[in-house]
Design a protein around this motif. Structure first.
Motif, short mmCIF file in Angstrom:
data_model
loop_
_atom_site.label_atom_id
_atom_site.label_comp_id
_atom_site.label_asym_id
_atom_site.label_seq_id
_atom_site.Cartn_x
_atom_site.Cartn_y
_atom_site.Cartn_z
N ASP A 16 -1.10 4.38 -0.49
CA ASP A 16 -2.13 5.16 0.16
C ASP A 16 -3.44 4.38 0.02
N LYS A 17 -4.57 5.01 0.33
CA LYS A 17 -5.83 4.27 0.32
C LYS A 17 -6.26 3.82 -1.07
N ASP A 18 -5.71 4.45 -2.10
CA ASP A 18 -6.14 4.13 -3.47
C ASP A 18 -5.10 3.41 -4.31
N SER A 78 0.82 -1.21 0.00
CA SER A 78 0.00 0.00 0.00
C SER A 78 0.85 1.26 0.00
#
Length: 237
Positions: free
Chosen positions: A48-50, A46
């Motif tokens: 970031d969240k996207d 990951s």
């Protein structure tokens, strides 16, 4: 039909009936396509969240029989593999550090019909206006990034992901202007090298410690984003 199913179909179309004849009991190129996809899924980290960072550097290990048959078609196969991996990564919000690279290697321990794949995250690096290595002292340190040596000569250079950086690293974890390397020649053939964080998002790590600035010497190790760098003398390799 899923995306990777379509990728396998594309490979089959590109190669035609050749592999159906040549690989009856050998490694099927579509099996390698599936293996490459799994490397993306297993290696995703990951950002970031996207977004998730995935490997972009692959090596396919083959038995002698399979290597001799596949290697001559590596360019055609890789074109299809790269197109498929790129499309798959888009649907999964995967991010590559740099260009996708696929190599083939012989592994004498493997049996015919078996293969393995190794993968790694490798950043693409561009250096504007390379500077000469030669100095009066004849011993100039370099900053090595992904096997490429960048001479440490005055006044130094900036490092970042953006076009304004002197040394550009295609790593999503690197800020557009991440760090500044300053190089100063001293009397007696000595030199002073320092590195400073330019307000980056993910920070600067030198020899395992997160720092705002640090003096560098031979064997200093630098980490920014997922990219690792080493300061050393090229003398003797």
């Amino acid at each position: 039909m899923g995306l990777f199913d379509r990728m396998e179909g594309s490979i089959g179309s590109a190669i035609g009936g050749l592999f159906s004849r040549a690989f009856k009991s050998d490694v099927d190129p579509t099996e390698i396509a599936v293996g490459l996809q799994k490397q993306l899924d297993l290696g995703a980290k990951s950002l970031d969240k996207d977004r998730r960072l995935v490997p972009n550097d692959f090596c396919i290990y083959l038995a002698r029989h399979d290597y001799d048959r596949l290697a001559p078609y590596s360019r055609t196969l890789n074109n299809e593999y790269i197109k498929g991996l790129t499309a798959y990564a888009t649907t999964r919000h995967y991010v590559f550090n740099g260009p996708i690279s696929i190599a083939y290697a012989l592994d004498e321990t493997l049996q015919t019909g078996r293969f393995s794949i190794s993968s790694a995250v490798k950043a693409g690096v561009v250096r504007d206006q390379p500077r000469p290595v030669d100095t009066p002292s004849g011993a100039r340190l370099v900053l090595e990034v992904n096997g490429v040596r960048h001479p440490l000569t005055p006044p130094g250079f900036s490092i970042g992901r953006g076009t304004e950086a002197d040394l550009r690293i295609n790593d999503p974890g690197v800020s557009r202007l991440h760090a500044q390397v300053r190089v100063e020649d001293l009397p007696g053939g000595q030199m002073r090298v320092t590195i400073s964080d330019l307000g980056s998002t993910n920070g600067l790590i030198v020899d395992g410690q997160k720092v705002r600035s640090a003096e560098l010497s031979e064997r200093s190790r630098i980490e920014i984003g997922t990219t690792r760098m080493l300061v050393h003398s090229p003398v003797g390799g």
